[in-house]
Design a protein around this motif. Structure first.
Motif, PDB file in Angstrom:
ATOM      1  N   GLU A  49     -10.751   4.432  30.692  1.00 51.83           N
ATOM      2  CA  GLU A  49      -9.983   3.291  31.245  1.00 51.83           C
ATOM      3  C   GLU A  49      -9.291   2.739  30.037  1.00 51.83           C
ATOM      4  N   LEU A  50      -9.653   3.049  28.777  1.00 46.21           N
ATOM      5  CA  LEU A  50      -8.735   2.660  27.833  1.00 46.21           C
ATOM      6  C   LEU A  50      -7.357   3.696  27.571  1.00 46.21           C
ATOM      7  N   LEU A  51      -7.901   4.958  27.771  1.00 48.75           N
ATOM      8  CA  LEU A  51      -6.869   6.079  27.463  1.00 48.75           C
ATOM      9  C   LEU A  51      -5.685   5.749  28.665  1.00 48.75           C
ATOM     10  N   ALA A  52      -6.126   5.178  29.829  1.00 49.25           N
ATOM     11  CA  ALA A  52      -4.897   4.967  30.850  1.00 49.25           C
ATOM     12  C   ALA A  52      -3.918   4.106  30.476  1.00 49.25           C
ATOM     13  N   GLY A  53      -3.954   3.262  29.769  1.00 50.60           N
ATOM     14  CA  GLY A  53      -2.962   2.514  29.229  1.00 50.60           C
ATOM     15  C   GLY A  53      -2.489   2.783  27.794  1.00 50.60           C
ATOM     16  N   VAL A  54      -2.533   3.648  27.186  1.00 50.72           N
ATOM     17  CA  VAL A  54      -2.169   4.085  26.093  1.00 50.72           C
ATOM     18  C   VAL A  54      -0.730   4.630  26.218  1.00 50.72           C
ATOM     19  N   ALA A  55       0.251   4.246  25.399  1.00 48.72           N
ATOM     20  CA  ALA A  55       1.650   4.552  25.615  1.00 48.72           C
ATOM     21  C   ALA A  55       2.401   5.559  24.604  1.00 48.72           C
ATOM     22  N   GLN A  56       1.471   5.268  23.588  1.00 46.07           N
ATOM     23  CA  GLN A  56       1.880   6.541  22.618  1.00 46.07           C
ATOM     24  C   GLN A  56       0.661   7.277  21.950  1.00 46.07           C
ATOM     25  N   THR A  57       0.953   8.426  21.532  1.00 44.68           N
ATOM     26  CA  THR A  57      -0.350   9.068  20.839  1.00 44.68           C
ATOM     27  C   THR A  57       0.270   9.840  19.754  1.00 44.68           C
ATOM     28  N   HIS A  58      -0.527   9.807  18.609  1.00 48.51           N
ATOM     29  CA  HIS A  58      -0.353  10.381  17.472  1.00 48.51           C
ATOM     30  C   HIS A  58      -1.499  11.325  16.963  1.00 48.51           C
ATOM     31  N   ASP A  59      -1.131  12.613  16.861  1.00 45.95           N
ATOM     32  CA  ASP A  59      -2.379  13.657  16.417  1.00 45.95           C
ATOM     33  C   ASP A  59      -2.127  13.631  15.135  1.00 45.95           C
ATOM     34  N   LEU A  60      -3.343  13.377  14.529  1.00 46.42           N
ATOM     35  CA  LEU A  60      -3.721  13.343  13.130  1.00 46.42           C
ATOM     36  C   LEU A  60      -3.833  14.698  12.460  1.00 46.42           C
ATOM     37  N   HIS A  61      -4.315  15.690  13.315  1.00 44.67           N
ATOM     38  CA  HIS A  61      -4.372  16.888  12.947  1.00 44.67           C
ATOM     39  C   HIS A  61      -5.552  17.244  11.868  1.00 44.67           C
ATOM     40  N   GLY A  62      -6.518  16.456  11.917  1.00 39.98           N
ATOM     41  CA  GLY A  62      -7.603  16.683  11.044  1.00 39.98           C
ATOM     42  C   GLY A  62      -7.367  15.911   9.661  1.00 39.98           C
ATOM     43  N   ALA A  63      -6.481  15.067   9.432  1.00 41.98           N
ATOM     44  CA  ALA A  63      -6.154  14.483   8.115  1.00 41.98           C
ATOM     45  C   ALA A  63      -7.441  13.175   8.094  1.00 41.98           C
ATOM     46  N   VAL A  64      -7.742  12.830   6.781  1.00 41.32           N
ATOM     47  CA  VAL A  64      -8.708  11.697   6.612  1.00 41.32           C
ATOM     48  C   VAL A  64      -8.200  10.360   6.960  1.00 41.32           C
ATOM     49  N   VAL A  65      -8.710   9.687   7.659  1.00 34.12           N
ATOM     50  CA  VAL A  65      -8.475   8.327   7.901  1.00 34.12           C
ATOM     51  C   VAL A  65      -9.433   7.156   7.371  1.00 34.12           C
ATOM     52  N   THR A  66      -8.842   6.192   6.691  1.00 32.13           N
ATOM     53  CA  THR A  66      -9.796   5.402   5.920  1.00 32.13           C
ATOM     54  C   THR A  66      -9.419   3.845   6.332  1.00 32.13           C
ATOM     55  N   PRO A  67     -10.226   2.966   6.170  1.00 39.76           N
ATOM     56  CA  PRO A  67      -9.621   1.359   6.290  1.00 39.76           C
ATOM     57  C   PRO A  67      -8.352   1.363   5.297  1.00 39.76           C
ATOM     58  N   GLY A  68      -7.523   0.446   5.562  1.00 35.64           N
ATOM     59  CA  GLY A  68      -6.552   0.181   4.629  1.00 35.64           C
ATOM     60  C   GLY A  68      -7.249  -0.238   3.426  1.00 35.64           C
ATOM     61  N   LEU A  69      -6.382  -0.069   2.235  1.00 33.05           N
ATOM     62  CA  LEU A  69      -7.237  -0.324   1.039  1.00 33.05           C
ATOM     63  C   LEU A  69      -6.719  -1.964   0.843  1.00 33.05           C
ATOM     64  N   ILE A  70      -7.825  -2.587   0.136  1.00 30.83           N
ATOM     65  CA  ILE A  70      -7.806  -3.986  -0.124  1.00 30.83           C
ATOM     66  C   ILE A  70      -7.764  -4.134  -1.787  1.00 30.83           C
ATOM     67  N   ASP A  71      -6.662  -4.793  -2.124  1.00 34.45           N
ATOM     68  CA  ASP A  71      -6.708  -5.006  -3.545  1.00 34.45           C
ATOM     69  C   ASP A  71      -7.155  -6.480  -3.666  1.00 34.45           C
ATOM     70  N   CYS A  72      -8.421  -6.806  -4.291  1.00 33.90           N
ATOM     71  CA  CYS A  72      -8.820  -8.422  -3.995  1.00 33.90           C
ATOM     72  C   CYS A  72      -8.691  -9.053  -5.486  1.00 33.90           C
ATOM     73  N   HIS A  73      -7.848  -8.502  -6.397  1.00 36.37           N
ATOM     74  CA  HIS A  73      -7.878  -9.420  -7.738  1.00 36.37           C
ATOM     75  C   HIS A  73      -6.666  -8.973  -8.474  1.00 36.37           C
ATOM     76  N   THR A  74      -5.591  -9.553  -8.094  1.00 37.02           N
ATOM     77  CA  THR A  74      -4.278  -9.232  -8.906  1.00 37.02           C
ATOM     78  C   THR A  74      -3.786 -10.658  -9.442  1.00 37.02           C
ATOM     79  N   HIS A  75      -3.013 -10.314 -10.532  1.00 32.83           N
ATOM     80  CA  HIS A  75      -2.133 -11.477 -11.058  1.00 32.83           C
ATOM     81  C   HIS A  75      -0.749 -10.970 -11.148  1.00 32.83           C
TER      82      HIS A  75
END
Ligand code: NIG
Ligand code: FE
Length: 406
Positions: A49-75
């Motif tokens: 039911e979720l795939l039905a509404g998909v408008a575009q697809t990206h095949d990642l070909h086995g690449a590693v996916v992580t959450p976006g990095l967060i830099d929590c202390h900068t000046h």
């Protein structure tokens, strides 16, 4: 905003969600819509039911996916640089000696006050682009080089503008209690009163997400830090602290009394401080760049923090005096080599626990309902993020559901 439903398929996911190592899914997929993750799981189990509404697809070909990095202390926002002080330290001067002689933070204050807001924006934007190029999707930016109301407000306004113009999530932190400006020499308590007076005005302008202080022999005492925290608390603002970097001041216990989001640096943290953090759920933000650049020898008490279950975040602490690095990936490597974190702890430190250090519950892991902030890396295993140093394997970055390239 592109609200199209998008399928990202055949990734090697390190979701960091749940208890499995890395929250790993060997052949995983994400479905995103607008700024949100709708679904995460094994590619073959994606719901029809979720795939039905998909408008575009990206095949990642086995690449590693992580959450976006967060830099929590900068000046990130400051005028000038301090490469001259680096040379002085190479000749034997210590960071504290340079600070007590009127250099250090104060020399950046002079340069910051002299810079136009546009110049501050331009120099910080170049630095921020460098962080983004390694997959940073959220960044905290502190003030603390203005040290008067006008220049502190300008620095925080620049931080907000950086978020808007570079289209990245920015959390601002007011660090008025960073150093004593020259015009308050001998009147440290008066300066703390001024910092407390500025806070409501800065907050009213929408410039402050959190309040920080530098609790240290060359910074502010615990009693002075308490006054700043009371002013923050009165306005409902969360606090965090530069604590126990050069000596044990007990600032951590104080910060934990105020339910601090994080205590940062912590090389000289005591066992009592560790226990206070565990009890208050405060994140320990470790800053290996500053440790390295100051050639510190006293390690933060990693084993005790780990044993007490204190979440450990990792950040660049980018600043012109003690950590002029613009590589959060390098910090992952240093967190392992210098502080003996595992690669998984290091990655969690720059994602999941960094989000918590900023009080952000909607990011940091890959999970349905959270922000679609993630990175696709040209590596075979997520531990390579901490293994390499001086290599940027980012292939794609998605911030707020938008593909940003690398
Ligand atoms: O996080 N410790 C205080 N603040 C910065 C250093 C600031 C500077 O030297 O400009 C830090 O290390
Ligand atoms: Fe810092």
């Amino acid at each position: 905003m592109d609200a199209q439903r998008t399928l990202w398929t055949h990734g090697h996911l390190a979701t960091l969600a749940g208890d499995a190592p890395w929250g790993g899914i060997a052949d995983g997929a994400l479905i995103t819509e607008g700024e949100q993750i709708l679904w995460v799981g094994a590619t073959e189990t994606a719901p029809a039911e979720l795939l039905a509404g998909v408008a575009q697809t990206h095949d990642l070909h086995g690449a590693v996916v992580t959450p976006g990095l967060i830099d929590c202390h900068t000046h990130l926002v400051y005028g000038g640089l301090r490469s001259n002080e680096f040379e002085l330290r190479l000749q034997g001067a210590s960071y504290e000696e340079i600070a007590r002689a009127g250099g250090g933070i104060r020399s950046s204050v002079t340069a910051t006050r002299e810079a136009s807001e546009q110049a501050l924006f331009d120099s910080a934007a170049a630095r921020l682009r460098q962080l983004l190029s390694e997959g940073v999707t959220t960044v905290e930016i502190k003030s603390g080089y203005g040290l008067n109301l006008t220049a502190e407000a300008a620095s925080l306004a620049v931080a907000r503008r950086l978020g808007a113009e570079l289209d990245v999530a920015v959390q601002t932190t007011f660090l008025g209690a960073h150093a004593l400006p020259a015009e308050f020499a001998g009147r440290q308590d008066d300066y703390v009163s001024a910092v407390c007076d500025w806070l409501p005005q800065l907050q009213a302008q929408g410039l402050v997400d959190a309040v920080d202080a530098f609790c240290e022999g060359i910074g502010f005492s615990p009693a002075q830090t308490r006054r700043v925290f009371e002013a923050a608390q009165a306005l409902g603002l969360p606090v965090k602290l530069h604590a126990e970097q050069l000596s044990d001041q007990g600032g951590t216990q104080l910060a934990c009394e105020f339910g601090a989001l994080s205590c940062d640096h912590l090389e000289h943290l005591s066992e009592a401080g560790v226990q206070a953090m565990a009890a208050s759920g405060t994140v320990a933000t470790l800053l290996p760049g500053a440790f390295y650049f100051l050639r510190e020898t006293k390690l933060p008490p990693i084993a005790a923090l780990r044993a007490a279950g204190v979440p450990m975040a990792i950040s660049t602490d980018h600043n012109p005096g003690t950590s002029p690095t613009l590589s959060l990936l390098l910090m992952l490597n240093m967190a392992c080599t210098l502080f003996r974190l595992t690669p998984e702890e290091a990655l969690r430190g720059a994602t999941q626990h960094a989000a918590r250090a900023l009080g952000l519950k909607d990011r940091g892991v890959l999970q349905a309902g959270l922000r679609a902030d993630f990175c696709v890396w040209d590596i075979a295993h997520p531990n390579e993020l901490a293994y390499f140093f001086g290599r940027n394997p980012l292939a794609l970055c998605v911030r707020g559901g938008q593909l940003r390239g690398a």
